[in-house]
Design a protein around this motif. Sequence first.
Motif, short mmCIF file in Angstrom:
data_model
loop_
_atom_site.label_atom_id
_atom_site.label_comp_id
_atom_site.label_asym_id
_atom_site.label_seq_id
_atom_site.Cartn_x
_atom_site.Cartn_y
_atom_site.Cartn_z
N TYR A 27 -0.25 -1.44 17.12
CA TYR A 27 0.72 -2.28 17.81
C TYR A 27 1.71 -1.37 18.54
O TYR A 27 2.49 -0.64 17.92
N ASP B 298 4.42 -3.29 10.25
CA ASP B 298 4.32 -3.77 11.65
C ASP B 298 3.49 -2.81 12.48
O ASP B 298 3.73 -2.62 13.66
N PHE B 299 2.52 -2.18 11.84
CA PHE B 299 1.79 -1.08 12.46
C PHE B 299 0.67 -1.54 13.37
O PHE B 299 0.38 -0.93 14.39
N PHE B 300 0.03 -2.65 12.99
CA PHE B 300 -1.21 -3.07 13.66
C PHE B 300 -1.04 -4.34 14.48
O PHE B 300 -0.13 -5.14 14.24
N ASN B 301 -1.95 -4.52 15.37
CA ASN B 301 -2.14 -5.82 16.00
C ASN B 301 -2.97 -6.70 15.05
O ASN B 301 -4.04 -7.20 15.39
N LEU B 302 -2.45 -6.83 13.87
CA LEU B 302 -3.13 -7.63 12.85
C LEU B 302 -2.06 -8.44 12.14
O LEU B 302 -0.94 -7.95 11.96
N ASP B 303 -2.40 -9.64 11.70
CA ASP B 303 -1.48 -10.39 10.85
C ASP B 303 -1.33 -9.59 9.55
O ASP B 303 -2.32 -9.25 8.91
N THR B 304 -0.07 -9.34 9.23
CA THR B 304 0.22 -8.38 8.16
C THR B 304 1.27 -8.94 7.23
O THR B 304 2.21 -9.60 7.67
#
Lengths: 253, 363, 187
Positions: free
Chosen positions: A12, A60-66
């Motif tokens: 992200y 908040d590292f990824f373009n993934l729901d986390t």
Amino acid sequence: MAVLPPMPKLWYRETKPHKFCPGCGHPLVLKALAYAIEELGIEDRTIFGCDIGCSLLAWDFFNLDTVQTHHGRTTPVMVGIKRARPELICIAYMGDGGGYAIGSQHLVNAAVRNENIMVVLANNTVYAMTGGQMAPTTLPNQKTETTPYGRDPEKTGNPTLGPEMVAAITPDTAYVARGTVAKLGQLKSFFKKGLQRQIEGKGFSFIEVLSGCPTNWRTNAEETWNFLENEMTRYFKVGEFKVPGQVKEDKNE
Amino acid sequence: MAEKNLEPIIKERRVFITGNEAVAWAGVAARADIMYGYPITPQNEIMHYWTRLAPKYGKGFLQTEDEISAGFATVGGVLAGKRAFTATSGPGNILMQDSMSMAEMMRIPTVMIITQRGGPSTATVIYSQQETTLTCFGGNGEGIRIVYSTASHQELFDYTIKAFNTAWKYRFPTFVLGDGYQSKMRESLTIYDPVERGIELVPAEPFLGKGGVAGLDRPPVHLRNTYNMEDELYEVVRELVDAYNAVAHEIVEYREMETEDAEILIVAHGIVSRAAEGAVARLRKDGYKVGSFRPITLRPFPAEQLRKCADRAEKMLVVESAEGQLKKLVTDAIYGSTTPIETLFRPGESITVEEIISAVKGL
Amino acid sequence: MSKGAKIVIAGEGGQGVQTIANMLSEAAYEEGREALYIPNFGVEQRGGVSVAYIQISDEPIGSPKFKDADVAVALSKRSIRRIAKYCDKETIFLYEGEITDAEGEFPEECREIIKVPAIKIAKELFHPKVFNVIIMGFIIGLTNVVSVDTVKKIINSQLEYKFEKNPELREMNHKALEKGVELALNR
């Protein structure tokens, strides 16, 4: 705006540069993981959960729901998600303290139940976020804030061998490996194999990753890589511990 | 929540069952999707009945390794967008507060049934009201949660259904506070399908896994409960508290009996309130001007309503199967009132109508 | 039919205390009355004294436990002590006929103390196992809180699986129940 170096699409961008210390192993683990997810094309259904400890900085590292959970509790949260919505691909990310100490009962029982999730555990031999205390994986004689004269296995036991333990308690369909941030290609392939198990609905996968912490090790770059590649691997063997379908040879037979 | 057929999920009927069975049926009636649990007495039969009912209705169950796991798995189930719940008691309730504080911070609408047993420590598996403080304020925060204290099997059924609605409507973790007696005793109640009765079920929706590719079709959802700076946290908590206070008046529930001219006001919650009301009925026949006030929601607490009754009374009698846990809520609610408070405390033990009558007569 | 009753029954695990308590309360529920039955329960799964509290009423029932039983029943010697505290001067205290040398443990004040030789009669007329049904009949004869017919219906539905295998048991249970009622009425 600063020019960002090349990074996985799954990272992200809004939160880069990331918050990990210079020389930290986490971003390398997360890079290999990102490429594994991208190559499998499961970005649309992957849920990432991170623990407390430095792993929480991946919230908040990824373009993934986390979701960032509590210390040691990422495994049960991801189990809860997976049981409620089996179509999602669930990855629990934690450190050695979260997986082998405070959350060890969750790791053990999720493994025994062959929960269809992947647990990724970064082993850097210390509690890093709290300032470098002894971890379950601290090596014998290694100095930490709570073992200032070096870890004495007589008093504190031996380092936890996680993948060896998980391999012993999981069914044959599970996938268990130990990778290292020193071999990112191999690490990515371990992640892909683990995720593939989950995609096929065949159960638990566990990947420990040897990871560096120069901040708490108080090491320079050369010393960091020396500890990671030479000291740690003497105790923690890198490789696959359980590969589904692999024929087991029992020499005593 | 597509129903397989148009038949009511539960045929409305009068039944004579245990409280634990009533809770399991209520879970079905509330369209709960999945239960996570760990064995502890007196909660066990909720799981036993659920595991018998769940497969017939296409619902899930997971027996976890401990209550910590059951609580966090429930959080996971809710994050995935399902009506997930758990149930526990005593030491298990302590362990589950870890996950419930996460639910408070992140406004995760978990539903948890508590069957109070004796405390502290392992104590008895039987009964108490000693988990009142823990259930209301068990986290490392302000108690941003909703707690219904039930007094009968009918209420266990009604409020378990309601808990799912309240949780998903307001997005606060919601608790149904029962006790071992309610769990194990048998009495009659009417079970029903809330949909048949026209009760709207607030739909669940996913927090995570919302569909589409995160970062492409929509921004990724990033949920956390950790904050770096104190002012950052202050704003988050302020917002939580304000949101909670803003809806508290919609949530509070209470029950008054003969309070209008009551000189003596008995305050009790949960099953003890039945004994209190029984005592009021009998004492009134003997000419005593006595009434009772029962908070149904312990969080948020019906403070104003109690204050009004307290101000009218000459004396209050707080009755509970604990050593002053309800009383703390009461004194906090009526701070400034000059009405003296007497107490009848029986930590870990039941309280009968007769005991309350003699306590009132002794005032 | 009487207004209601508060009944406490205690005995050894396996004597069928909870079985008859369950049947009595279920029968009252069947008859449309308020009924509340609570078993005592502790950490022990087996053994120990088993106690059951039953309340039957036409009005909503307050607390599940009570201090002033109308009828208190002890089926074993060591269970007497467990129920004596629920007795007051209005209580009728029943004890099983095989309990001996226990007078010192009897409740201090109660309206009536009755010895019920249920085990002896069960052995003589039926089968030792149905002695608890005789006790149940005795309680009904004494209190009249539920009708014998309703209890027979409950016995039939709860023990159906046993009666299917052995139809004679139905008759035996019904007769044991009637015998208990008769004993109470002719006391």
